[in-house]
Design a protein around this motif. Structure first.
Motif, short mmCIF file in Angstrom:
data_model
loop_
_atom_site.label_atom_id
_atom_site.label_comp_id
_atom_site.label_asym_id
_atom_site.label_seq_id
_atom_site.Cartn_x
_atom_site.Cartn_y
_atom_site.Cartn_z
N ALA A 38 0.82 -1.21 0.00
CA ALA A 38 0.00 0.00 0.00
C ALA A 38 0.86 1.26 0.00
O ALA A 38 0.33 2.37 0.01
CB ALA A 38 -0.92 0.01 1.22
N GLY A 39 2.16 1.07 0.01
CA GLY A 39 3.06 2.23 0.03
C GLY A 39 3.31 2.77 1.43
O GLY A 39 4.02 3.76 1.61
N ASP A 60 10.47 7.96 0.50
CA ASP A 60 9.69 8.29 -0.70
C ASP A 60 10.08 7.43 -1.90
O ASP A 60 9.24 7.14 -2.76
CB ASP A 60 9.83 9.79 -1.02
CG ASP A 60 9.05 10.64 -0.03
OD1 ASP A 60 8.25 10.07 0.76
OD2 ASP A 60 9.22 11.87 -0.03
N LYS A 61 11.32 6.98 -1.96
CA LYS A 61 11.70 6.04 -3.03
C LYS A 61 10.95 4.73 -2.86
O LYS A 61 10.47 4.14 -3.83
CB LYS A 61 13.22 5.77 -2.99
CG LYS A 61 14.09 6.89 -3.59
CD LYS A 61 15.57 6.50 -3.52
CE LYS A 61 16.48 7.58 -4.11
NZ LYS A 61 17.93 7.24 -3.95
N SER A 62 10.85 4.27 -1.61
CA SER A 62 10.16 3.02 -1.36
C SER A 62 8.66 3.18 -1.60
O SER A 62 8.01 2.30 -2.19
CB SER A 62 10.43 2.55 0.08
OG SER A 62 10.01 1.23 0.28
N GLY A 102 15.00 3.01 -5.52
CA GLY A 102 13.70 2.48 -5.08
C GLY A 102 13.32 1.29 -5.95
O GLY A 102 13.31 1.41 -7.17
N LEU A 103 13.04 0.14 -5.32
CA LEU A 103 12.69 -1.07 -6.06
C LEU A 103 11.42 -1.69 -5.50
O LEU A 103 11.27 -1.80 -4.28
CB LEU A 103 13.82 -2.11 -5.95
CG LEU A 103 15.17 -1.76 -6.57
CD1 LEU A 103 16.20 -2.84 -6.23
CD2 LEU A 103 15.05 -1.60 -8.08
N PRO A 104 10.52 -2.14 -6.37
CA PRO A 104 9.34 -2.86 -5.89
C PRO A 104 9.72 -4.32 -5.59
O PRO A 104 10.65 -4.84 -6.18
CB PRO A 104 8.38 -2.79 -7.07
CG PRO A 104 9.27 -2.75 -8.27
CD PRO A 104 10.52 -2.00 -7.84
N GLY A 113 5.41 -5.02 -1.89
CA GLY A 113 6.08 -3.99 -1.09
C GLY A 113 7.20 -3.34 -1.87
O GLY A 113 7.27 -3.44 -3.10
N GLY A 114 8.07 -2.65 -1.16
CA GLY A 114 9.19 -1.98 -1.82
C GLY A 114 10.30 -1.67 -0.85
O GLY A 114 10.14 -1.79 0.37
N ILE A 115 11.43 -1.28 -1.44
CA ILE A 115 12.57 -0.84 -0.64
C ILE A 115 13.12 0.43 -1.25
O ILE A 115 13.17 0.57 -2.48
CB ILE A 115 13.67 -1.93 -0.55
CG1 ILE A 115 14.85 -1.45 0.32
CG2 ILE A 115 14.14 -2.38 -1.92
CD1 ILE A 115 15.85 -2.55 0.68
#
Lengths: 140, 140, 140, 140
Positions: A38-39, A60-62, A102-104, A113-115
């Motif tokens: 969901a960010g 914010d990248k994630s 930033g990577l999903p 999710g992301g990092i």
């Protein structure tokens, strides 16, 4: 109703640990953020010496990667002058990040999710983010 | 020049671990934030089931406690209608938190950081924050 | 066209110096902000040990006092529950301060600027702001 | 715990005085901001005739330089179209400044604060910031 799969805090710990190890290896203290599908922020760490300005940038990248299901550097390419997404960088009050790092986290074609990583060069940030991503994908 | 002492990431891990343990003990998944003496975020975790809305609240409780060197519930008392600090709750774009759950980390009379907890009742948030605080003070 | 009179940087220095002296006298390191008749910042100082959270609060107290030509504690009275200005504290993104410590600088019935002080109790903030105000009025 | 060194208000006065003198010399009234190692504002002055819009810009240049431990004009180079940091200018709600005029204060390899200047051309802003930086380094 929809059932979604998303990162949990344990996954975030796996990612933080691997990203931190890579940051130590390349000698750049980083800000590292993990968001869910969901960010929304799940976990964050600013390593000793990480840049204060990079806290928000990592988050914010994630946020961008997980929310848009796309690596931030892809937005970097697409938002160059004359390209279709030109100007997108200032969207969402500046939260839409187009700089690499930033990577999903994609599992079975779904974004879970992301990092986001910041404090080094974009190339260094991407390398550390990739280490975090690889670590969690290895557990799936 | 001034020389100051502040929390490092290792201290933050000690605090997160203890706060998480207390949150598990009372059965309330929490958002937990650790800031340094300057109010800047060092680490954050949203436990599985922690409230999405509580992420910012936990971060801002910790920001308030470390930046103002004062527990957030003290602001709660001082800002009641008719009291001198009435209306302070909306300061700094609403980041000034007057709800319990934010505690400064004081070492030798100096503020070296803070902890902010949110997702439970204010009493539960305060209990979990206190556990994080106690843990780091035990290492000094 | 209108001709207006406003504080200049030299006036701001006079005010900062006097406010700092009073803060030293009462033993509370303060954040002190001076704004002009337009509410725009002219000068700011965070004394060593002043609260990080109080920087924005001091600036916004001065902004409120000079922009509204009214002491912030007057808003505190007028915005109590049941009073006509109830709720005004969160206006302008929370910049409208109703806690004491912001004073307008009135010369010949015109507002030429303001001073905002934060880090102590509201009573201490008001005392230090008054010292800054008195100092500049003595030069008129 | 970490022990860090940062600018105090006296250092900020040294920097403001030198920057103001240089601004007078080149005939451009400036906004000048000094931040500590954490990016938090220590002191600010808008010289008579300095641009109102430049207040926030000067503060954000100093925030960027001290928080990222890097001169803002370096971000200007790195964020040109086609370069790796393209798009970074709108990060942190637009606070990440890539225009020249923000310099970190580095002492013994550590960032202890920053200075940000705005109202002139970027070259003029950089010259005035450098004068402030030189003055404080001469006292170390």
């Amino acid at each position: 109703m929809i059932t979604v799969t998303r990162l949990d805090l344990n996954d975030a710990h796996v990612m933080l640990r691997a990203a931190r190890a890579k940051a130590d290896e390349i000698g750049v203290p980083m800000c590292i953020a993990i968001t869910d599908d969901a960010g929304n922020l799940v976990a964050f760490e600013r390593m000793d010496g990480g840049k204060v300005t990079s806290s928000t940038i990592a988050i914010d990248k994630s946020f961008t990667a997980s929310g848009a299901k796309k690596a931030t550097h892809e937005y970097g390419d697409a938002s160059q002058p004359g390209k279709p997404a030109y100007g997108i960088a200032s969207a969402i009050g500046g939260r839409l990040m187009v700089v690499g790092g930033g990577l999903p986290v994609m599992v079975n074609g779904q974004c879970v999710g992301g990092i986001g990583v910041s404090s080094g060069t974009p190339a260094q940030d991407m390398e550390v983010a990739q280490a975090g991503l690889d670590a969690v994908l290895a557990t799936v």
